[in-house]
Scaffold this motif. Structure first.
Motif, PDB file in Angstrom:
ATOM      1  N   VAL A   2       8.826   5.007  20.126  1.00  0.00           N
ATOM      2  CA  VAL A   2       9.737   4.197  19.323  1.00  0.00           C
ATOM      3  C   VAL A   2       9.087   3.914  17.982  1.00  0.00           C
ATOM      4  CG1 VAL A   2      10.863   3.124  21.306  1.00  0.00           C
ATOM      5  CG2 VAL A   2       8.916   1.996  20.255  1.00  0.00           C
ATOM      6  N   GLU A   3       9.914   3.602  17.008  1.00  0.00           N
ATOM      7  CA  GLU A   3       9.418   3.348  15.658  1.00  0.00           C
ATOM      8  C   GLU A   3      10.064   2.090  15.113  1.00  0.00           C
ATOM      9  OE1 GLU A   3       9.710   5.567  11.375  1.00  0.00           O
ATOM     10  OE2 GLU A   3       9.093   6.776  13.090  1.00  0.00           O
ATOM     11  N   ARG A   4       9.283   1.303  14.391  1.00  0.00           N
ATOM     12  CA  ARG A   4       9.779   0.127  13.691  1.00  0.00           C
ATOM     13  C   ARG A   4       9.276   0.192  12.258  1.00  0.00           C
ATOM     14  NH1 ARG A   4      11.978  -0.028  17.923  1.00  0.00           N
ATOM     15  NH2 ARG A   4      12.264  -1.768  19.334  1.00  0.00           N
ATOM     16  N   LYS A   5      10.061  -0.349  11.357  1.00  0.00           N
ATOM     17  CA  LYS A   5       9.638  -0.475   9.962  1.00  0.00           C
ATOM     18  C   LYS A   5       9.276  -1.930   9.717  1.00  0.00           C
ATOM     19  CE  LYS A   5      12.518   3.281   8.269  1.00  0.00           C
ATOM     20  NZ  LYS A   5      11.482   4.259   8.297  1.00  0.00           N
ATOM     21  N   ALA A   6       8.261  -2.148   8.896  1.00  0.00           N
ATOM     22  CA  ALA A   6       7.839  -3.500   8.533  1.00  0.00           C
ATOM     23  C   ALA A   6       7.451  -3.507   7.065  1.00  0.00           C
ATOM     24  CB  ALA A   6       6.652  -3.944   9.387  1.00  0.00           C
ATOM     25  N   VAL A   7       7.682  -4.628   6.422  1.00  0.00           N
ATOM     26  CA  VAL A   7       7.258  -4.818   5.036  1.00  0.00           C
ATOM     27  C   VAL A   7       6.145  -5.853   5.043  1.00  0.00           C
ATOM     28  CG1 VAL A   7       7.947  -5.586   2.747  1.00  0.00           C
ATOM     29  CG2 VAL A   7       9.532  -4.244   4.128  1.00  0.00           C
ATOM     30  N   ILE A   8       5.029  -5.521   4.428  1.00  0.00           N
ATOM     31  CA  ILE A   8       3.889  -6.435   4.376  1.00  0.00           C
ATOM     32  C   ILE A   8       4.279  -7.651   3.547  1.00  0.00           C
ATOM     33  CG2 ILE A   8       1.455  -6.712   3.737  1.00  0.00           C
ATOM     34  CD1 ILE A   8       2.074  -4.569   5.963  1.00  0.00           C
ATOM     35  N   LYS A   9       4.184  -8.836   4.156  1.00  0.00           N
ATOM     36  CA  LYS A   9       4.572 -10.070   3.465  1.00  0.00           C
ATOM     37  C   LYS A   9       3.379 -10.902   3.024  1.00  0.00           C
ATOM     38  CE  LYS A   9       9.052 -10.333   5.650  1.00  0.00           C
ATOM     39  NZ  LYS A   9       9.939 -11.087   6.531  1.00  0.00           N
ATOM     40  N   ASN A  10       2.225 -10.680   3.636  1.00  0.00           N
ATOM     41  CA  ASN A  10       1.050 -11.460   3.289  1.00  0.00           C
ATOM     42  C   ASN A  10       0.704 -11.261   1.812  1.00  0.00           C
ATOM     43  OD1 ASN A  10      -1.036 -13.221   4.383  1.00  0.00           O
ATOM     44  ND2 ASN A  10      -2.439 -11.604   3.765  1.00  0.00           N
ATOM     45  N   GLU A  11       0.525 -12.354   1.098  1.00  0.00           N
ATOM     46  CA  GLU A  11       0.295 -12.290  -0.349  1.00  0.00           C
ATOM     47  C   GLU A  11      -0.884 -11.411  -0.726  1.00  0.00           C
ATOM     48  OE1 GLU A  11      -0.872 -15.405  -3.854  1.00  0.00           O
ATOM     49  OE2 GLU A  11       0.595 -16.075  -2.376  1.00  0.00           O
ATOM     50  N   ALA A  12      -1.940 -11.442   0.073  1.00  0.00           N
ATOM     51  CA  ALA A  12      -3.134 -10.653  -0.226  1.00  0.00           C
ATOM     52  C   ALA A  12      -3.137  -9.312   0.509  1.00  0.00           C
ATOM     53  CB  ALA A  12      -4.390 -11.443   0.118  1.00  0.00           C
ATOM     54  N   GLY A  13      -2.023  -8.966   1.146  1.00  0.00           N
ATOM     55  CA  GLY A  13      -1.965  -7.710   1.868  1.00  0.00           C
ATOM     56  C   GLY A  13      -2.694  -7.785   3.201  1.00  0.00           C
ATOM     57  N   ILE A  14      -2.954  -6.637   3.776  1.00  0.00           N
ATOM     58  CA  ILE A  14      -3.654  -6.567   5.054  1.00  0.00           C
ATOM     59  C   ILE A  14      -5.144  -6.383   4.749  1.00  0.00           C
ATOM     60  CG2 ILE A  14      -3.851  -5.368   7.275  1.00  0.00           C
ATOM     61  CD1 ILE A  14      -1.218  -6.902   6.888  1.00  0.00           C
ATOM     62  N   HIS A  15      -5.819  -7.530   4.606  1.00  0.00           N
ATOM     63  CA  HIS A  15      -7.255  -7.534   4.319  1.00  0.00           C
ATOM     64  C   HIS A  15      -8.014  -7.851   5.608  1.00  0.00           C
ATOM     65  CE1 HIS A  15      -7.138 -11.937   4.358  1.00  0.00           C
ATOM     66  NE2 HIS A  15      -6.016 -11.827   3.646  1.00  0.00           N
ATOM     67  N   CYS A  16      -9.216  -8.366   5.528  1.00  0.00           N
ATOM     68  CA  CYS A  16     -10.083  -8.548   6.707  1.00  0.00           C
ATOM     69  C   CYS A  16      -9.473  -9.405   7.813  1.00  0.00           C
ATOM     70  CB  CYS A  16     -11.418  -9.153   6.291  1.00  0.00           C
ATOM     71  SG  CYS A  16     -12.436  -8.027   5.329  1.00  0.00           S
ATOM     72  N   ARG A  17      -8.958 -10.574   7.476  1.00  0.00           N
ATOM     73  CA  ARG A  17      -8.450 -11.477   8.511  1.00  0.00           C
ATOM     74  C   ARG A  17      -7.249 -10.883   9.238  1.00  0.00           C
ATOM     75  NH1 ARG A  17      -6.720 -17.316   6.719  1.00  0.00           N
ATOM     76  NH2 ARG A  17      -7.816 -16.423   4.972  1.00  0.00           N
ATOM     77  N   PRO A  18      -6.202 -10.436   8.533  1.00  0.00           N
ATOM     78  CA  PRO A  18      -5.086  -9.836   9.262  1.00  0.00           C
ATOM     79  C   PRO A  18      -5.485  -8.572  10.017  1.00  0.00           C
ATOM     80  CG  PRO A  18      -4.510 -10.144   6.941  1.00  0.00           C
ATOM     81  CD  PRO A  18      -5.919 -10.586   7.119  1.00  0.00           C
ATOM     82  N   THR A  19      -6.373  -7.795   9.446  1.00  0.00           N
ATOM     83  CA  THR A  19      -6.838  -6.586  10.130  1.00  0.00           C
ATOM     84  C   THR A  19      -7.493  -6.940  11.448  1.00  0.00           C
ATOM     85  OG1 THR A  19      -7.083  -5.303   8.104  1.00  0.00           O
ATOM     86  CG2 THR A  19      -8.441  -4.636   9.974  1.00  0.00           C
ATOM     87  N   ALA A  20      -8.319  -7.977  11.455  1.00  0.00           N
ATOM     88  CA  ALA A  20      -8.988  -8.393  12.694  1.00  0.00           C
ATOM     89  C   ALA A  20      -7.969  -8.804  13.750  1.00  0.00           C
ATOM     90  CB  ALA A  20      -9.957  -9.539  12.409  1.00  0.00           C
TER      91      ALA A  20
END
Length: 94
Positions: A2-20
């Motif tokens: 299955v596939e889903r689309k998502a738009v990154i909403k985090n202001e700083a993008g996917i950096h260290c904290r979200p990646t973790a």
């Protein structure tokens, strides 16, 4: 698969904290999760590979999931990629 689309909403993008957070959640599921973006493609599992995609705010990603409970897992990761992880430090400095 299955596939889903998502738009990154985090202001700083996917950096260290979200990646973790995202890679820790990926380690908990029995599925192959692929992230396709304008910056490339990676299989979730490696924090470095995810960060190398350079996912900034507003970037559209495709999340592909193959395995048990793939609908539920795909929805879970769409929500994670659309989470705003960074919050103001309330109460600090004024």
């Amino acid at each position: 698969m299955v596939e889903r689309k998502a738009v990154i909403k985090n202001e700083a993008g996917i950096h260290c904290r979200p990646t973790a957070v995202i890679t820790q959640e990926a380690a908990k599921v029995d599925a192959v999760i692929m992230i396709l973006s304008p910056g490339g493609t990676c299989q979730l599992g490696s924090a470095l590979d995810l960060m190398m995609l350079g996912l900034s705010q507003g970037t559209l990603v495709n999340i592909q999931v193959e395995g048990p409970d793939e609908e539920q897992v795909a929805d879970q990761f769409r929500e994670l990629f659309e989470t705003e992880f960074d919050f103001p430090n309330a109460g600090l400095g004024g």
